[in-house]
Design an enzyme around this catalytic site. Structure first.
Site, PDB file in Angstrom:
ATOM      1  N   SER A  70      66.761 113.772  23.359  1.00 30.70           N
ATOM      2  CA  SER A  70      66.528 113.758  21.714  1.00 30.70           C
ATOM      3  C   SER A  70      65.934 112.218  21.457  1.00 30.70           C
ATOM      4  O   SER A  70      64.890 112.044  21.908  1.00 30.70           O
ATOM      5  CB  SER A  70      67.902 113.958  20.923  1.00 30.70           C
ATOM      6  OG  SER A  70      67.957 113.705  19.598  1.00 30.70           O
ATOM      7  N   THR A  71      66.770 111.074  20.799  1.00 36.56           N
ATOM      8  CA  THR A  71      66.299 109.958  20.653  1.00 36.56           C
ATOM      9  C   THR A  71      65.855 109.104  21.998  1.00 36.56           C
ATOM     10  O   THR A  71      66.647 109.135  22.952  1.00 36.56           O
ATOM     11  CB  THR A  71      67.543 109.104  20.303  1.00 36.56           C
ATOM     12  OG1 THR A  71      68.109 109.852  18.846  1.00 36.56           O
ATOM     13  CG2 THR A  71      66.980 107.775  19.406  1.00 36.56           C
ATOM     14  N   HIS A  78      64.580 117.553  20.501  1.00 33.06           N
ATOM     15  CA  HIS A  78      64.997 117.482  19.014  1.00 33.06           C
ATOM     16  C   HIS A  78      63.686 116.724  18.298  1.00 33.06           C
ATOM     17  O   HIS A  78      63.710 115.740  18.037  1.00 33.06           O
ATOM     18  CB  HIS A  78      66.164 116.763  18.607  1.00 33.06           C
ATOM     19  CG  HIS A  78      67.556 117.319  19.195  1.00 33.06           C
ATOM     20  ND1 HIS A  78      68.761 116.438  19.500  1.00 33.06           N
ATOM     21  CD2 HIS A  78      67.561 118.595  19.526  1.00 33.06           C
ATOM     22  CE1 HIS A  78      69.601 117.205  19.925  1.00 33.06           C
ATOM     23  NE2 HIS A  78      68.944 118.830  20.167  1.00 33.06           N
ATOM     24  N   MET A 128      70.940 110.851  20.564  1.00 29.28           N
ATOM     25  CA  MET A 128      72.507 110.912  19.893  1.00 29.28           C
ATOM     26  C   MET A 128      72.885 112.374  19.840  1.00 29.28           C
ATOM     27  O   MET A 128      72.490 113.239  20.205  1.00 29.28           O
ATOM     28  CB  MET A 128      71.962 110.716  18.547  1.00 29.28           C
ATOM     29  CG  MET A 128      71.491 109.155  18.201  1.00 29.28           C
ATOM     30  SD  MET A 128      70.845 109.085  16.244  1.00 29.28           S
ATOM     31  CE  MET A 128      72.304 109.567  15.516  1.00 29.28           C
ATOM     32  N   ASP A 158      74.723 117.428  21.654  1.00 29.17           N
ATOM     33  CA  ASP A 158      73.964 118.601  21.984  1.00 29.17           C
ATOM     34  C   ASP A 158      73.866 118.850  23.538  1.00 29.17           C
ATOM     35  O   ASP A 158      73.297 117.749  24.089  1.00 29.17           O
ATOM     36  CB  ASP A 158      72.564 118.848  20.991  1.00 29.17           C
ATOM     37  CG  ASP A 158      72.215 120.204  21.107  1.00 29.17           C
ATOM     38  OD1 ASP A 158      72.916 121.279  21.489  1.00 29.17           O
ATOM     39  OD2 ASP A 158      70.842 120.319  21.030  1.00 29.17           O
TER      40      ASP A 158
END
Length: 356
Positions: free
Chosen positions: A170-171, A197, A290, A293
């Site tokens: 993600s991030t 994401h 973050m 997940d």
């Protein structure tokens, strides 16, 4: 605790006003300045000393990319969150901004039907990221209830051959993926599946950018396509990605079941399907990001005898997703990003050592 100081940079008066009002409504955030373009923003940074800069992409005089390029040499550690439109031009510029050193991005509200829905979108998109980057709030805590209750499995043994690699990120993901995938050789012997994401359009552009920099092709996943070795598929924005066995083939499938962990695509959804189809012949890789997940998906992978690799904290932009996996005792190994490709290849083609 002192409030997080934010500089809002956007050429639209209405956007500056709305965003400033929404951010200031949070007791932990203070908007210390606004700027209509990058040139004004660069002049204001030493005056207002922000903890986070919220930066529009498309602006007159000096746009977001030009501002970021000028800002990074002077303020290498100042968090910058790009605030872009969900258009092709906005998405393209955002992907470029991430490669230039932007910390993260958020999308502006569009076609949400009401002012309150748009305001809620801004709150959900911006405030958690501002707090994360501005206040240094831990992205993962070992005391978290999910961690405390997680099933800790013994470290798996590398016995089964590997037939697939599934990556969740993600991030900080676009740069992490570029680092990892650029080290994968052209004759890589298994398929790679990725959940990053990102919203629609962004994932397609990211796949194109990664493919241009890698030795193996990277494409946005398409429903019904058979998996093949040496190919990377990226889950499309707003769609879950899974694998399904059809006869003697394994094929991709995408669907829009409800989000999991507030995410669609979700890493957990992909990993559950990988565990079901491939069992012990799978490697799950959890990179920077973050949230949590991927935690339950990694548990599924470990329960069927598969392997789990997690990025280490030092090389992660945010040690949330990998941190949860590590603290749950699910990682076979914690690996620095620059070593991850080599670790994956070693597990797919172990080096035979005589006498051992």
């Amino acid at each position: 605790m002192p409030k997080i100081r934010v500089l809002v940079v956007d050429d639209a008066v209405l956007v500056r006003s709305r965003v400033s009002k929404i951010l200031s409504s949070d007791p932990q955030i203070e908007v210390v300045g606004v700027a209509a373009n990058g040139r004004i923003a660069l002049a204001k940074i030493p005056q207002v000393n922000p903890d986070v800069v919220l930066l529009d992409v498309e602006m007159p005089e000096m746009n977001g990319l030009e501002t970021l390029a000028a800002l990074r040499p002077i303020y290498p550690h100042l968090p910058v969150i790009m605030f872009s439109t969900s258009t092709h031009a906005g998405a393209t510029a955002t992907i470029e901004a991430l490669s230039l050193g932007a910390s993260d991005y958020a999308t502006k509200p569009s076609n949400l039907g009401s002012v309150e829905a748009a305001n809620q979108h801004i709150r959900q998109e911006l405030i958690p990221k501002i707090k994360l980057f501005g206040a240094g709030i831990p992205a993962v805590s070992p005391l978290n209830a999910m961690i405390a209750n997680a099933v800790v499995l013994p470290i798996s043994k590398k016995t089964a051959p590997v037939d697939v690699v599934a990556i969740g990120v993600s991030t900080g993901g676009p740069n992490a993926l570029a680092t990892l995938l650029s080290e994968i050789p052209a004759d890589f012997s298994v398929p790679i599946l990725i959940v990053q994401h990102m919203p629609p359009m962004f994932t397609k552009l990211l796949a194109e950018r990664l493919s241009s920099k890698c030795k193996i092709p990277v494409e946005e996943a398409v429903d019904g396509v058979p998996l093949k070795a040496g190919q990377v598929w990226l889950a499309p924005g707003d769609f879950h990605l899974i694998v399904q066995r059809q006869g003697n083939q394994v094929c991709l499938a995408v669907h829009q079941a409800p989000p999991e962990n507030s995410c669609r695509p979700s890493v957990d959804v992909l990993l559950r399907s990988v565990a079901q189809v491939y069992g012990a012949r799978a490697i799950a890789v959890i990179l920077t990001g973050m949230g949590q997940d991927g935690l339950h998906g990694c548990q599924c992978i470990r329960e069927v005898g598969g392997q789990v690799l997690a990025q280490d904290e030092a090389s992660s932009v945010v040690w949330g997703m990998p941190g949860f996996v590590v603290n749950a005792g699910l990682a076979d190994r914690i690996v620095p990003l620059e070593q991850m490709a080599g670790e994956i290849m070693q597990r797919i083609h172990p080096v035979q050592r005589s006498g051992l």
